[in-house]
Design a protein around this motif. Structure first.
Motif, short mmCIF file in Angstrom:
data_model
loop_
_atom_site.label_atom_id
_atom_site.label_comp_id
_atom_site.label_asym_id
_atom_site.label_seq_id
_atom_site.Cartn_x
_atom_site.Cartn_y
_atom_site.Cartn_z
N LYS A 117 -22.13 -37.75 6.49
CA LYS A 117 -20.90 -37.07 6.08
C LYS A 117 -20.47 -35.98 7.05
N PHE A 118 -21.44 -35.15 7.50
CA PHE A 118 -21.09 -33.98 8.31
C PHE A 118 -21.48 -34.11 9.78
N ASP A 119 -22.34 -35.07 10.09
CA ASP A 119 -22.92 -35.25 11.42
C ASP A 119 -23.95 -34.17 11.73
N TYR A 120 -24.35 -33.40 10.73
CA TYR A 120 -25.42 -32.41 10.88
C TYR A 120 -26.20 -32.32 9.59
N GLY A 121 -27.30 -31.61 9.64
CA GLY A 121 -28.16 -31.41 8.48
C GLY A 121 -29.43 -30.74 8.94
N ARG A 122 -30.39 -30.65 8.05
CA ARG A 122 -31.68 -30.09 8.46
C ARG A 122 -32.29 -31.00 9.52
N TRP A 123 -32.82 -30.41 10.58
CA TRP A 123 -33.41 -31.17 11.67
C TRP A 123 -34.90 -30.93 11.74
N ALA A 124 -35.64 -31.97 12.02
CA ALA A 124 -37.08 -31.85 12.25
C ALA A 124 -37.30 -31.08 13.54
N VAL A 125 -38.24 -30.14 13.51
CA VAL A 125 -38.60 -29.39 14.72
C VAL A 125 -39.93 -29.96 15.21
N ILE A 126 -39.89 -30.53 16.40
CA ILE A 126 -41.05 -31.17 16.99
C ILE A 126 -41.62 -30.27 18.08
N HIS A 127 -42.89 -29.99 17.98
CA HIS A 127 -43.59 -29.21 19.01
C HIS A 127 -43.89 -30.15 20.17
N LYS A 128 -43.32 -29.89 21.33
CA LYS A 128 -43.46 -30.81 22.47
C LYS A 128 -44.92 -31.03 22.85
N LYS A 129 -45.68 -29.95 22.92
CA LYS A 129 -47.08 -30.07 23.35
C LYS A 129 -47.92 -30.80 22.31
N ASP A 130 -47.75 -30.45 21.02
CA ASP A 130 -48.55 -31.05 19.95
C ASP A 130 -47.99 -32.40 19.48
N LYS A 131 -46.74 -32.69 19.83
CA LYS A 131 -46.09 -33.95 19.43
C LYS A 131 -46.11 -34.16 17.91
N ALA A 187 -40.79 -37.02 -1.15
CA ALA A 187 -40.28 -36.49 0.13
C ALA A 187 -39.43 -37.55 0.84
N ARG A 188 -39.88 -38.79 0.80
CA ARG A 188 -39.11 -39.88 1.42
C ARG A 188 -37.76 -40.03 0.73
N GLN A 189 -37.72 -39.87 -0.57
CA GLN A 189 -36.47 -39.96 -1.31
C GLN A 189 -35.53 -38.79 -0.97
N VAL A 190 -36.09 -37.62 -0.73
CA VAL A 190 -35.28 -36.47 -0.30
C VAL A 190 -34.60 -36.80 1.03
N ILE A 191 -35.35 -37.37 1.94
CA ILE A 191 -34.78 -37.75 3.24
C ILE A 191 -33.67 -38.78 3.04
N ILE A 192 -33.96 -39.82 2.26
CA ILE A 192 -33.00 -40.91 2.06
C ILE A 192 -31.76 -40.45 1.28
N ASN A 193 -31.97 -39.63 0.25
CA ASN A 193 -30.87 -39.27 -0.65
C ASN A 193 -30.14 -37.98 -0.30
N ILE A 194 -30.74 -37.14 0.54
CA ILE A 194 -30.11 -35.87 0.88
C ILE A 194 -29.85 -35.76 2.38
N ALA A 195 -30.90 -35.89 3.19
CA ALA A 195 -30.74 -35.69 4.64
C ALA A 195 -29.85 -36.76 5.27
N LEU A 196 -30.14 -38.02 5.03
CA LEU A 196 -29.37 -39.09 5.68
C LEU A 196 -27.89 -39.07 5.28
N PRO A 197 -27.56 -38.88 3.99
CA PRO A 197 -26.14 -38.77 3.64
C PRO A 197 -25.45 -37.55 4.28
N ALA A 198 -26.19 -36.44 4.43
CA ALA A 198 -25.59 -35.27 5.10
C ALA A 198 -25.27 -35.58 6.55
N TYR A 199 -26.17 -36.26 7.23
CA TYR A 199 -25.90 -36.66 8.62
C TYR A 199 -24.66 -37.55 8.68
#
Length: 168
Positions: free
Chosen positions: A60-74, A46-58
Motif C-alpha cells: 500500500k505505502f511502499d514502506y513499513g517496518r524493515w528488518a535490520v541485518i547486521h552485516k558482520k553477523d549476517k 509472527a509469520r502471520q504478522v508479516i503476512i497480514n501487516i508488513a506485506l500489505p503495508a509494503y
C-alpha cells in the motif's frame, strides 16, 4: 529487497521466512518491558504478522517496518522503519533490537538511514511513540532531531509523542 544500508547494517523488507526473528523480537521480556503491546505466542503468529501487516503495508505505502541485518553477523538484529498510524494520521518511526546489540549505536545508525529513505517518500514528517522511562529510545530520538510534542495514550499505555518535520 534491500531498502538501504550503512557501514554495519542492511535494512530490508521482511519476508515470511523471517518469522523466527520477528517472534524473538516480540517475545523477549527484556525488550517488551519498554514497548506497548502484547508478546507474540508463536513463530506461526509472527509469520502471520508479516503476512497480514508488513506485506500489505509494503504493497500500500511502499514502506513499513524493515528488518535490520547486521552485516558482520549476517542476522536480523532488530527492525527499524516507518508505519502509517491511522489513529494519528501520521507515519511513525519505530525500532526494536535484540538486547545483545543495545548500546552500540545500531539504533541511531539505522534510524538515520531510515529517515533518509523516509524523506524520499515526501512525508511531511514522522512521529515516534515512547513509553515514559524508556530513556535509551528517547536518546536515539534526540540524536535524530525528534522532539517531544505531547503525552497521549496508545494501545492502553501512556506514551510520549515525539515529532520531526522534514525540510523538502
Amino acid at each position: 529487497m534491500v531498502v538501504t544500508e550503512t557501514d554495519r547494517l542492511y535494512l530490508r523488507r521482511f519476508t515470511p521466512e523471517d518469522a523466527k526473528a520477528v517472534f524473538l523480537l516480540n517475545s523477549i521480556p527484556e525488550i517488551l518491558s519498554h514497548l506497548p503491546g502484547s508478546p507474540l505466542r508463536s513463530v506461526e503468529e509472527a509469520r502471520q504478522v508479516i503476512i497480514n501487516i508488513a506485506l500489505p503495508a509494503y504493497a500500500k505505502f511502499d514502506y513499513g517496518r524493515w528488518a535490520v541485518i547486521h552485516k558482520k553477523d549476517k542476522r536480523i538484529i532488530g527492525f527499524c522503519g516507518p508505519k502509517y498510524l491511522s489513529r494519528y494520521n501520521e507515519v511513525e518511526l519505530a525500532f526494536r533490537y535484540l538486547p545483545e546489540y543495545w548500546g552500540q549505536g545500531y539504533a541511531t545508525e539505522a534510524a538515520i538511514a531510515a529517515l533518509n529513505v523516509c524523506q524520499e517518500y515526501h512525508l511531511a514528517g514522522l512521529i515516534a511513540l515512547v513509553l515514559p522511562g524508556n530513556k535509551a529510545y528517547e536518546k536515539v530520538l534526540h540524536k535524530i532531531k525528534m522532539h517531544e510534542i505531547k503525552r497521549d495514550h496508545y494501545l492502553g499505555y501512556r506514551v510520549k509523542v515525539f515529532h520531526r518535520l522534514f525540510d523538502h
